[in-house]
Motif scaffolding. Structure first.
Motif, PDB file in Angstrom:
ATOM      1  N   ARG A   1      66.444  12.593 -45.452  1.00  0.00           N
ATOM      2  CA  ARG A   1      65.160  12.631 -46.151  1.00  0.00           C
ATOM      3  C   ARG A   1      65.042  11.563 -47.238  1.00  0.00           C
TER       4      ARG A   1
ATOM      5  N   PRO B   1      61.291  13.512 -33.650  1.00  0.00           N
ATOM      6  CA  PRO B   1      60.899  13.343 -35.053  1.00  0.00           C
ATOM      7  C   PRO B   1      62.114  13.107 -35.937  1.00  0.00           C
TER       8      PRO B   1
ATOM      9  N   GLU C   1      55.574   9.694 -40.502  1.00  0.00           N
ATOM     10  CA  GLU C   1      56.891   9.407 -41.057  1.00  0.00           C
ATOM     11  C   GLU C   1      56.838   8.014 -41.698  1.00  0.00           C
TER      12      GLU C   1
ATOM     13  N   ASP D   1      62.975  14.407 -39.225  1.00  0.00           N
ATOM     14  CA  ASP D   1      62.531  15.357 -40.250  1.00  0.00           C
ATOM     15  C   ASP D   1      63.672  16.212 -40.783  1.00  0.00           C
TER      16      ASP D   1
ATOM     17  N   ARG E   1      57.394  12.262 -45.247  1.00  0.00           N
ATOM     18  CA  ARG E   1      56.204  12.195 -44.394  1.00  0.00           C
ATOM     19  C   ARG E   1      54.948  12.379 -45.250  1.00  0.00           C
TER      20      ARG E   1
ATOM     21  N   GLY F   1      63.221   9.925 -44.452  1.00  0.00           N
ATOM     22  CA  GLY F   1      62.652  11.089 -43.797  1.00  0.00           C
ATOM     23  C   GLY F   1      61.427  11.701 -44.440  1.00  0.00           C
TER      24      GLY F   1
END
Length: 493
Positions: A267, A260, A89, A262, A273, A271
């Motif tokens: 995002r 997490p 992340e 996610d 990755r 968020g």
């Protein structure tokens, strides 16, 4: 006291205080052993060996080539080793990706940097104005929007949920938040200040940037990210699923496994990755800046590189030897990230670690790697020695004398405030001298006056501390730390 970059972040001034003035030795005791054949790997190994994170993946980009350095484990449960293909992340570094989409839209004439954001929203957002000043796109990308930090707002959890449960509850809230609610909820927010005035962290601002990009192009965020960034650079889909064998497990500051981050709701703000391979390609593209949109994101829009500037989320500054560099960091519930790049040196670095408490030490690791490869700034090293020898008796005079010998010596507000905080616990008087110099050099900085007030209070001068906190509040009425400290000092016997 400045706002954090992510829920797991530390106060920025405290973070900076952990970065040594010249070389990074204090944070990374293994640097003295790093004169081996590969000094970078020695530093990376020591980072994990000294407990700063279970695992770390580092990319060093230099003169068009990239080398990767890994240490530790992807997960304590499996003991699988970290590699450059491990997916982490990246936290708030995601914001630079989102603002790059707007840079493309501006370059295509779909929007202007000084547009009122309401121009690209449906009717009904009169709340995005304060004292007649609307939020502009420039305010979003320079962190000066005055929007609240999070939407949905999870600040109510701070007093209601035990600390050990906080991130789990926030994670549940984010998972249950429908991104379609963002625009209706945005109508309910109240601006914290006049836009364009004070940089402050805001995930909400980056979420709004994503909405604007989607509306400008008529495409979803993930599709725009793939179109303008991931496919051209050969990166994975930052918002897509990750094979379990590649996904780094995050750990909170106490070493427990963290939830997490996610969810689609966050995002665009924190968020995404990526692996070190992906991020190396991203940073290499930043160094080259062949894409006009990327070059646009490097232009200062707020402040000046002489002190500290902000472009499209990139912090733009100069090193102690006057080298221009750009940087950004990120932190999530259980992971930390940092990247920087020096265009003139054709150099950059990425640090990805699976610990929430490694954001500060990740930056220090990058600084130590830079020092190992290029050497510490001579002027800063000489100044540190001279001030220690004089007992910080004449900071201004010592700086002037050192600059006469090393004209390239460049001292920023952040650098000097970090220096002062390193001194504060052991020598409040010395810290006060450093902060006093910073407040004199940067008289319009609320943070410099706030820091000076803290040192004055530590020396026992309560009236002087209150006066400095009040100066800080005049410059930044939203400085809640100053308000609390004035109340505390006034009540003290």
């Amino acid at each position: 006291m400045q706002h954090s970059n992510q829920p797991a972040d530390l106060n920025r001034r405290r973070l900076l205080a952990l970065v040594p003035a010249a070389t990074g030795v204090a944070l990374l005791p293994g640097i003295a052993r790093a004169a081996a054949a590969d000094p970078v790997q020695a530093l990376v190994d020591d980072f994990v060996r000294s407990g700063k994170a279970p695992g770390v993946s580092v990319a060093v980009i230099r003169d068009g080539s990239t080398r990767f350095y890994n240490a530790g484990v992807l997960s304590r449960a499996t003991n699988a080793p970290v590699t450059e293909h491990s997916v982490h992340e990246i936290g708030s570094i995601s914001k630079t990706f989102t603002s790059l989409l707007l840079a493309h839209a501006i370059g295509e004439g779909r929007a202007r940097i000084d547009d009122d954001v309401r121009k690209h929203l449906p009717p009904g957002y009169d709340n995005l104005v304060r004292d007649g000043r609307p939020i502009r796109i420039a305010d979003l990308v320079t962190t000066t929007s005055a929007l609240q930090d999070n939407l949905p707002d999870w600040s109510g959890f701070l007093s209601k949920v035990p600390p050990e449960q906080l991130f789990a509850e926030v994670s549940k809230l984010l998972r249950g938040y429908d991104p379609a609610r963002f625009l209706p909820d945005l109508k309910t927010v109240t601006l914290l200040d006049v836009p364009g005035r004070v940089p402050r962290h805001s995930n909400t601002a980056s979420q709004l940037q994503a909405v604007l990009a989607e509306r400008l192009y008529g495409q979803p965020y993930d599709a725009l990210l793939a179109r303008f960034v991931e496919k051209p650079l050969g990166m994975r889909a930052g918002g897509g699923p990750v094979p379990p064998a590649l996904l780094a497990t995050g750990y909170n500051s106490k070493g427990a496994e963290a939830p997490p981050l996610d969810t689609p709701a966050i995002r665009a703000a924190g968020g995404l990755r990526y692996s070190a391979v992906d991020m190396a390609r991203y940073v290499a593209a930043q160094i080259a800046a062949r894409d006009p949109a990327i070059a646009r994101t490097h232009q200062p829009l707020f402040g000046t590189p002489e002190t500290s500037a902000i472009g499209f989320h990139w912090v733009i500054a100069r090193t102690a030897d006057s080298q221009t560099y750009l940087r950004h960091s990120g932190g999530t519930f259980g992971q930390s990230s940092y990247c920087d790049f020096y265009p003139a040196r054709r150099y950059g670095a990425v640090v990805l670690a699976n610990s929430a408490s490694a954001q500060n030490t990740g930056q220090a690791l990058a600084d130590a790697i830079h020092a190992a490869l290029f050497g510490p700034p001579r002027g800063l090293k000489a100044l540190e020695a001279a001030l220690e020898q004089s007992g910080y008796a004449d900071v201004a005079g010592t700086i002037a004398a050192t600059r006469a010998r090393f004209p390239e010596l460049h001292l920023t507000e952040d650098r000097m405030i970090a220096w002062g905080y390193r001194l504060l616990a052991a020598s409040p008087k010395a810290a006060r001298s450093i902060f006093a110099w910073a407040a004199a050099q940067f008289p319009d900085s609320w943070n410099a006056h706030d820091s000076l007030a803290e040192a004055i209070a530590a020396t026992g001068d309560k009236p002087g501390a209150i006066a400095e906190y009040r100066r800080s509040l005049v410059l930044n009425p939203a400085n809640d730390n100053a308000t609390r400290m004035i109340e505390k000092l006034e009540k003290a016997p």
